[in-house]
Design a protein around this motif. Structure first.
Motif, mmCIF file in Angstrom:
data_model
loop_
_atom_site.group_PDB
_atom_site.id
_atom_site.type_symbol
_atom_site.label_atom_id
_atom_site.label_comp_id
_atom_site.label_asym_id
_atom_site.label_seq_id
_atom_site.Cartn_x
_atom_site.Cartn_y
_atom_site.Cartn_z
ATOM 1 N N CYS A 49 0.670 -1.249 0.042
ATOM 2 C CA CYS A 49 0.062 -0.060 0.002
ATOM 3 C C CYS A 49 0.771 1.113 0.009
ATOM 4 C CB CYS A 49 -0.826 0.127 1.242
ATOM 5 S SG CYS A 49 -2.069 -1.501 1.283
ATOM 6 N N ALA A 50 0.911 1.850 -1.170
ATOM 7 C CA ALA A 50 1.721 2.910 -1.285
ATOM 8 C C ALA A 50 0.772 4.270 -1.134
ATOM 9 C CB ALA A 50 2.521 3.278 -2.810
ATOM 10 N N ASN A 51 1.102 4.500 0.459
ATOM 11 C CA ASN A 51 -0.066 5.606 0.977
ATOM 12 C C ASN A 51 0.890 6.897 1.293
ATOM 13 O OD1 ASN A 51 -2.568 6.081 2.319
ATOM 14 N ND2 ASN A 51 -1.170 5.993 4.200
ATOM 15 N N ALA A 52 2.031 7.036 1.357
ATOM 16 C CA ALA A 52 2.414 8.213 1.649
ATOM 17 C C ALA A 52 2.166 9.397 0.997
ATOM 18 C CB ALA A 52 4.191 8.218 1.814
ATOM 19 N N GLY A 53 2.118 10.564 1.808
ATOM 20 C CA GLY A 53 1.242 11.670 1.184
ATOM 21 C C GLY A 53 1.139 12.949 1.923
ATOM 22 N N ILE A 54 1.570 14.282 1.674
ATOM 23 C CA ILE A 54 1.248 15.353 2.585
ATOM 24 C C ILE A 54 0.397 16.361 1.563
ATOM 25 C CG2 ILE A 54 3.555 15.390 3.495
ATOM 26 C CD1 ILE A 54 4.520 17.189 1.676
ATOM 27 N N LYS A 55 -0.371 17.438 2.162
ATOM 28 C CA LYS A 55 -1.176 17.955 1.775
ATOM 29 C C LYS A 55 -0.678 19.017 0.866
ATOM 30 C CE LYS A 55 -1.677 21.816 4.970
ATOM 31 N NZ LYS A 55 -1.574 22.810 3.936
ATOM 32 N N GLY A 56 0.736 19.391 1.007
ATOM 33 C CA GLY A 56 1.542 20.515 0.296
ATOM 34 C C GLY A 56 1.066 21.924 0.470
#
Length: 253
Positions: free
Chosen positions: A77-84
């Motif tokens: 599960c490639a789930n990494a994220g930030i809102k930016g």
């Protein structure tokens, strides 16, 4: 037979909900996260490592550790994220743009890169990428996040084509607005950018869906578990929304 599941950014939010859902069905789960405090607080029974998903050296070392400990992998599960950043395009800072794409897009690519040899070796496996409805419709004042999430869908479709002959499926989950601290921060930033109250922005997000409400992290996790199951054995290359059916992506603009 239990699956071996790796989830990036799995120590909080959607990732932690995924980890709990996979663990509840008896799978072995290993999460990564850049937040050391969140890693330390991961529930018992779920392995956790402090890893920056956008750092290739750290990701390579982590997957080597997975190989040594588990001898393989079944679900990524490639789930990494930030809102930016939240800003008008004319005010966009290039460094902040690059930082957002590094986590949301580079992180997804690196996870897929280092998971692939395990899945190819066994001739089976599932990759799930967390995109967003922003990767389908766009969102004002969120250009780098939107660009990254569109790109994640393109990455997923390419991976599905490349790896399908090896028995590997790939799909993207596209959450809408999901209840929790992250959407609270997004709403606060958007309210400031638009000169609105946070309450009005939140109501607009909910009102832009047919069901009239925001999702919970558990809704996204349930879709991940389904897509990783044999029940979805012919589902690949798809971007699947879990959003209550977005009928107006930006109802208050």
């Amino acid at each position: 037979m239990s699956a071996r599941v790796v989830i990036t950014a799995g120590a909080s939010g959607i990732g932690l909900a995924m980890a709990r859902a996979f663990a509840a069905r008896g799978d072995r789960v290993w999460v990564t996260d850049v937040d050391a405090g969140a890693v330390a607080a991961v529930p018992e029974g779920i392995r956790a490592s402090h890893v920056d998903a956008a750092d290739e050296a750290q990701m390579a070392a982590f997957f080597a550790e997975v190989g040594a400990a588990w001898g393989g992998l079944d679900v990524l599960c490639a789930n990494a994220g930030i809102k930016g950043p939240t800003a008008a395009i004319e005010d966009m800072d290039l460094a902040e743009w690059h930082g957002c794409l590094a986590v949301n897009l580079d992180g997804a690519m690196l996870a897929a890169k280092y998971a692939t040899p395990f899945l190819k070796a066994q001739g089976a496996g599932v990759m799930l990428f967390t995109s967003s409805t922003s990767g389908l419709y766009g969102t004002p004042f969120r250009a780098p996040y939107v660009a990254a999430k569109w790109a994640v869908i393109g990455l997923m479709k390419t991976v599905a084509m490349e790896l399908g002959p090896f028995g590997i499926r790939a799909n993207a989950i596209c959450p809408g607005s999901v209840n929790g601290p992250r959407i609270d921060r997004v709403i606060a930033a958007e309210a400031e950018a638009k000169g609105m109250t946070a309450e009005a922005v939140r109501a607009g997000y909910a009102g832009g869906t047919a069901l009239g409400r925001l999702s919970d992290a558990e809704d996204i996790a349930a879709m991940a578990v389904f897509l990783a199951s044999d029940g979805a054995r012919m589902v690949s290359g798809q971007a699947i929304t879990v959003d209550g059916f977005t009928i107006n992506p930006d109802p208050k603009v």
